[in-house]
Write a protein that holds these residues in place. Structure first.
Motif, PDB file in Angstrom:
ATOM      1  N   GLY A   1       0.183  -9.894  -9.180  1.00 48.46           N
ATOM      2  CA  GLY A   1       1.964 -10.190  -7.462  1.00 48.46           C
ATOM      3  C   GLY A   1       1.367  -9.180  -7.284  1.00 48.46           C
ATOM      4  O   GLY A   1       1.477  -9.224  -5.976  1.00 48.46           O
ATOM      5  N   TYR A   2      -0.077  -8.853  -6.932  1.00 46.81           N
ATOM      6  CA  TYR A   2      -0.740  -8.352  -5.733  1.00 46.81           C
ATOM      7  C   TYR A   2      -2.362  -7.852  -5.651  1.00 46.81           C
ATOM      8  O   TYR A   2      -2.839  -7.799  -6.720  1.00 46.81           O
ATOM      9  N   ILE A   3      -2.883  -8.100  -4.615  1.00 52.41           N
ATOM     10  CA  ILE A   3      -4.750  -7.856  -4.408  1.00 52.41           C
ATOM     11  C   ILE A   3      -4.458  -6.329  -3.646  1.00 52.41           C
ATOM     12  O   ILE A   3      -3.759  -5.728  -3.314  1.00 52.41           O
ATOM     13  N   VAL A   4      -5.599  -5.531  -3.877  1.00 55.38           N
ATOM     14  CA  VAL A   4      -5.535  -4.418  -3.749  1.00 55.38           C
ATOM     15  C   VAL A   4      -7.221  -4.827  -2.707  1.00 55.38           C
ATOM     16  O   VAL A   4      -7.880  -5.519  -2.669  1.00 55.38           O
ATOM     17  N   TYR A   5      -7.387  -4.232  -1.125  1.00 57.92           N
ATOM     18  CA  TYR A   5      -8.748  -4.536  -0.053  1.00 57.92           C
ATOM     19  C   TYR A   5      -8.653  -2.844  -0.253  1.00 57.92           C
ATOM     20  O   TYR A   5      -8.539  -2.107   0.383  1.00 57.92           O
ATOM     21  N   PHE A   6      -9.979  -3.115  -0.350  1.00 59.54           N
ATOM     22  CA  PHE A   6     -11.451  -2.055  -0.361  1.00 59.54           C
ATOM     23  C   PHE A   6     -11.910  -1.703   0.783  1.00 59.54           C
ATOM     24  O   PHE A   6     -12.485  -2.820   0.643  1.00 59.54           O
ATOM     25  N   GLU A   7     -12.409  -0.757   1.453  1.00 56.14           N
ATOM     26  CA  GLU A   7     -13.494  -0.814   2.676  1.00 56.14           C
ATOM     27  C   GLU A   7     -14.297   0.496   1.902  1.00 56.14           C
ATOM     28  O   GLU A   7     -13.704   1.507   1.597  1.00 56.14           O
ATOM     29  N   ARG A   8     -14.999  -0.209   1.048  1.00 53.75           N
ATOM     30  CA  ARG A   8     -16.394   0.269   0.828  1.00 53.75           C
ATOM     31  C   ARG A   8     -16.024   0.843  -0.952  1.00 53.75           C
ATOM     32  O   ARG A   8     -15.487  -0.017  -1.686  1.00 53.75           O
ATOM     33  N   SER A   9     -15.266   1.531  -0.748  1.00 49.36           N
ATOM     34  CA  SER A   9     -14.473   2.525  -2.215  1.00 49.36           C
ATOM     35  C   SER A   9     -13.249   2.972  -2.282  1.00 49.36           C
ATOM     36  O   SER A   9     -12.752   3.204  -3.297  1.00 49.36           O
ATOM     37  N   HIS A  10     -12.434   3.051  -1.421  1.00 46.01           N
ATOM     38  CA  HIS A  10     -11.648   3.269  -0.772  1.00 46.01           C
ATOM     39  C   HIS A  10     -10.187   1.661  -0.571  1.00 46.01           C
ATOM     40  O   HIS A  10     -10.396   1.652   0.175  1.00 46.01           O
ATOM     41  N   VAL A  11      -8.852   2.250  -0.969  1.00 48.54           N
ATOM     42  CA  VAL A  11      -8.042   0.786  -0.845  1.00 48.54           C
ATOM     43  C   VAL A  11      -7.635   1.300   0.739  1.00 48.54           C
ATOM     44  O   VAL A  11      -7.958   2.611   1.334  1.00 48.54           O
ATOM     45  N   VAL A  12      -7.981   0.182   2.204  1.00 45.71           N
ATOM     46  CA  VAL A  12      -7.145   0.381   3.174  1.00 45.71           C
ATOM     47  C   VAL A  12      -5.886  -0.728   2.685  1.00 45.71           C
ATOM     48  O   VAL A  12      -5.380  -0.553   3.884  1.00 45.71           O
ATOM     49  N   HIS A  13      -5.532  -1.452   2.145  1.00 43.08           N
ATOM     50  CA  HIS A  13      -4.354  -2.452   2.166  1.00 43.08           C
ATOM     51  C   HIS A  13      -3.987  -3.439   0.677  1.00 43.08           C
ATOM     52  O   HIS A  13      -4.576  -3.590   0.055  1.00 43.08           O
ATOM     53  N   THR A  14      -2.472  -2.917   0.418  1.00 40.20           N
ATOM     54  CA  THR A  14      -2.286  -3.538  -1.011  1.00 40.20           C
ATOM     55  C   THR A  14      -1.728  -5.051  -0.407  1.00 40.20           C
ATOM     56  O   THR A  14       0.025  -4.716   0.542  1.00 40.20           O
TER      57      THR A  14
END
Length: 114
Positions: free
Chosen positions: A85-98
């Protein structure tokens, strides 16, 4: 008078196209607002969470997609984890957007995006 008919037709066509574009933009804005409201009402990974925090709270992702970027400091590595149902985007190792996967289409098969 015949000289002006093509010009009048061109104006009518341009007006119809402008009207259709305005309708599509309003419709897209409405869909985006609904999507944002839906996301806000869900328990999704929040900006700033670490990869370890996300995995601990939401479990292992269905898949970890190939990282992108990383060519310079201005273009850090972007990791993408796919959950049902969703995708998690990480910049390096931290969430920037879901982002929710939507049937409208742009996020239903992220593994093929290049």
């Amino acid at each position: 008078m015949l000289k002006f008919k093509p010009f009048v037709s061109t104006i009518a066509i341009a007006a119809a196209l402008a009207s259709a574009a305005a309708f599509q933009t309003a419709h897209a804005d409405s869909l985006l607002m609904k999507r944002v409201q839906q996301e806000q009402g869900m328990d999704l990974p929040k900006k700033g969470m670490s990869m370890a925090d996300v995995e601990r709270r939401y479990g292992a992702p269905v898949s970890k997609l190939d990282p992108r970027g990383g060519g310079s400091k201005q273009q850090p590595v972007i990791n993408r984890w796919e959950y049902p149902g969703y995708i998690v985007y990480f910049e390096r190792s931290h969430v920037v957007h879901t982002v929710l996967n939507t049937p409208a289409g742009n996020n239903t098969n992220p593994g093929q995006t290049r």
